[in-house]
Design a protein around this motif. Structure first.
Motif, PDB file in Angstrom:
ATOM      1  N   GLN A   1      -8.742   5.471  -6.441  1.00  0.00           N
ATOM      2  CA  GLN A   1      -7.962   4.593  -5.566  1.00  0.00           C
ATOM      3  C   GLN A   1      -6.503   5.035  -5.499  1.00  0.00           C
ATOM      4  O   GLN A   1      -5.888   5.035  -4.429  1.00  0.00           O
ATOM      5  CB  GLN A   1      -8.053   3.145  -6.055  1.00  0.00           C
TER       6      GLN A   1
ATOM      7  N   ASN B   1       0.804  -1.227   0.000  1.00  0.00           N
ATOM      8  CA  ASN B   1       0.000   0.000   0.000  1.00  0.00           C
ATOM      9  C   ASN B   1       0.837   1.278   0.000  1.00  0.00           C
ATOM     10  O   ASN B   1       0.321   2.368   0.213  1.00  0.00           O
ATOM     11  CB  ASN B   1      -0.956   0.007   1.201  1.00  0.00           C
TER      12      ASN B   1
ATOM     13  N   ASN C   1     -12.822   5.137 -11.091  1.00  0.00           N
ATOM     14  CA  ASN C   1     -12.688   4.468  -9.791  1.00  0.00           C
ATOM     15  C   ASN C   1     -11.238   4.114  -9.496  1.00  0.00           C
ATOM     16  O   ASN C   1     -10.768   4.259  -8.360  1.00  0.00           O
ATOM     17  CB  ASN C   1     -13.557   3.200  -9.748  1.00  0.00           C
ATOM     18  N   TYR C   2     -10.533   3.668 -10.528  1.00  0.00           N
ATOM     19  CA  TYR C   2      -9.126   3.305 -10.353  1.00  0.00           C
ATOM     20  C   TYR C   2      -8.302   4.544 -10.003  1.00  0.00           C
ATOM     21  O   TYR C   2      -7.451   4.503  -9.110  1.00  0.00           O
ATOM     22  CB  TYR C   2      -8.586   2.662 -11.633  1.00  0.00           C
TER      23      TYR C   2
ATOM     24  N   ASN D   1      -7.699  14.902  -2.408  1.00  0.00           N
ATOM     25  CA  ASN D   1      -8.519  13.799  -1.929  1.00  0.00           C
ATOM     26  C   ASN D   1     -10.001  14.041  -2.217  1.00  0.00           C
ATOM     27  O   ASN D   1     -10.730  13.119  -2.604  1.00  0.00           O
ATOM     28  CB  ASN D   1      -8.307  13.635  -0.414  1.00  0.00           C
TER      29      ASN D   1
ATOM     30  N   ASN E   1      -6.113   8.073  -3.434  1.00  0.00           N
ATOM     31  CA  ASN E   1      -6.179   7.711  -2.018  1.00  0.00           C
ATOM     32  C   ASN E   1      -4.830   7.201  -1.525  1.00  0.00           C
ATOM     33  O   ASN E   1      -4.385   7.526  -0.418  1.00  0.00           O
ATOM     34  CB  ASN E   1      -7.255   6.646  -1.805  1.00  0.00           C
ATOM     35  N   HIS E   2      -4.144   6.402  -2.375  1.00  0.00           N
ATOM     36  CA  HIS E   2      -2.805   5.905  -2.028  1.00  0.00           C
ATOM     37  C   HIS E   2      -1.824   7.067  -1.856  1.00  0.00           C
ATOM     38  O   HIS E   2      -0.991   7.065  -0.939  1.00  0.00           O
ATOM     39  CB  HIS E   2      -2.282   4.953  -3.112  1.00  0.00           C
TER      40      HIS E   2
ATOM     41  N   SER F   1     -10.855  14.057  -6.428  1.00  0.00           N
ATOM     42  CA  SER F   1     -10.094  13.058  -7.192  1.00  0.00           C
ATOM     43  C   SER F   1     -10.726  12.751  -8.545  1.00  0.00           C
ATOM     44  O   SER F   1     -10.026  12.389  -9.497  1.00  0.00           O
ATOM     45  CB  SER F   1      -9.951  11.766  -6.378  1.00  0.00           C
TER      46      SER F   1
END
Length: 286
Positions: free
Chosen positions: A169, A8, A165-166, A202, A172-173, A205
């Motif tokens: 993500q 992660n 969506n990707y 954030n 978020n990382h 995004s």
């Protein structure tokens, strides 16, 4: 094969042949760059002079920000584009090969440019549109942006395998990775502005997806903006060049210190530039 990677985390560097530091994460590299920068250095003092003069002549006065915040913003955001190379990184790591992030600096610059636009809209009386131009310029060219066509094509290839969506993500990382800076570095050294920008990253995004999809158009637009600024000359152009040079030096110095290896002539120049302009002010020899 056990690579020792933490799944992660956002990778900033991976080369299994480097016995000193085969793996480096984004927060580690970024944190060291900030530690190598001194608030009392000549570059910051001169940058603050330029910044204040630009601010005085600006229609919108920037509040609670100085040049240090601009330079730290460029440091924190300069490699965030690497996070979008996750699949590519996993592929090469699995083969035991070094990971390359061709074009990441363009993605990083375009994302920060997008955040600058959001910042101006949300806080129209507090942050001017020129505020992050030095950071965006420095990020886009901190690897000299050679082979632009190859870099853009690489981004297009990566973008073709993404959906909204990707991208969310990945964002978020990035935010999780850079939140680690707060635990390793004094918050005062990070500054208010980068924290606000990470919160916007954030929250918005979904807007980043379109930025990545049109990387070529975004690059051309920014390049035209920069040329227009340089054609007019002046203090903003000086601030942009100062930021670019400082970012290149800090990036190289931080990488050299953790990954070791022989120092090149360019590396020696970077070390000298940091010593005289980015570290604590030293007395001139008689």
């Amino acid at each position: 094969m056990d690579t020792g990677l933490i799944s992660n985390r956002v990778i900033s560097f991976y080369d299994p042949s480097n016995k000193v530091k085969p793996i480096e994460y984004l927060a580690e590299h970024t944190g060291l760059m900030i530690e190598l920068l001194d608030r009392g250095s000549r570059a910051i003092v001169y940058g603050n002079k330029l910044f204040s003069e630009i601010n005085i002549g600006s229609a919108i006065k920037v509040r609670d920000v100085d040049y240090y915040d601009i330079l730290v913003t460029s440091i924190i955001f300069h490699d965030i584009g690497k996070a979008f190379y996750l699949e590519n990184a996993q592929k090469f790591i699995g083969m035991g090969k070094p990971v390359y992030f061709t074009g990441h600096e363009i993605l990083s610059a375009l994302i920060l440019d997008n955040l600058n636009n959001i910042l101006n809209k949300i806080y129209p009386t507090s942050y001017s549109s020129w505020l992050l131009k030095p950071s965006i310029y420095a990020i886009m060219f901190h690897h000299h942006a050679l082979s632009i066509t190859r870099r853009i094509n690489k981004i297009k290839n990566i973008a073709s395998r993404m959906d909204e969506n990707y991208v969310a993500q990945i964002i978020n990382h990035i935010v999780e990775e850079l939140s680690l800076l707060k635990t390793s570095i004094d918050t005062d050294r990070i500054g208010k502005l980068p924290i606000i920008l990470l919160e916007l990253l954030n929250k918005y995004s979904q807007k980043i997806y379109n930025v990545i999809k049109d990387a070529n158009g975004g690059y051309k637009r920014l390049k035209q903006e920069f040329f227009k600024i340089f054609a007019g000359g002046g203090k903003l152009a000086k601030l942009m060049h100062l930021t670019l040079t400082s970012l290149i030096v800090l990036d190289y110095e931080a990488a050299r210190r953790t990954r070791a290896g022989p120092i090149t002539r360019f590396g020696k120049m970077c070390s000298q530039w940091r010593k005289y302009y980015l570290s604590a002010t030293i007395k001139e020899s008689a």
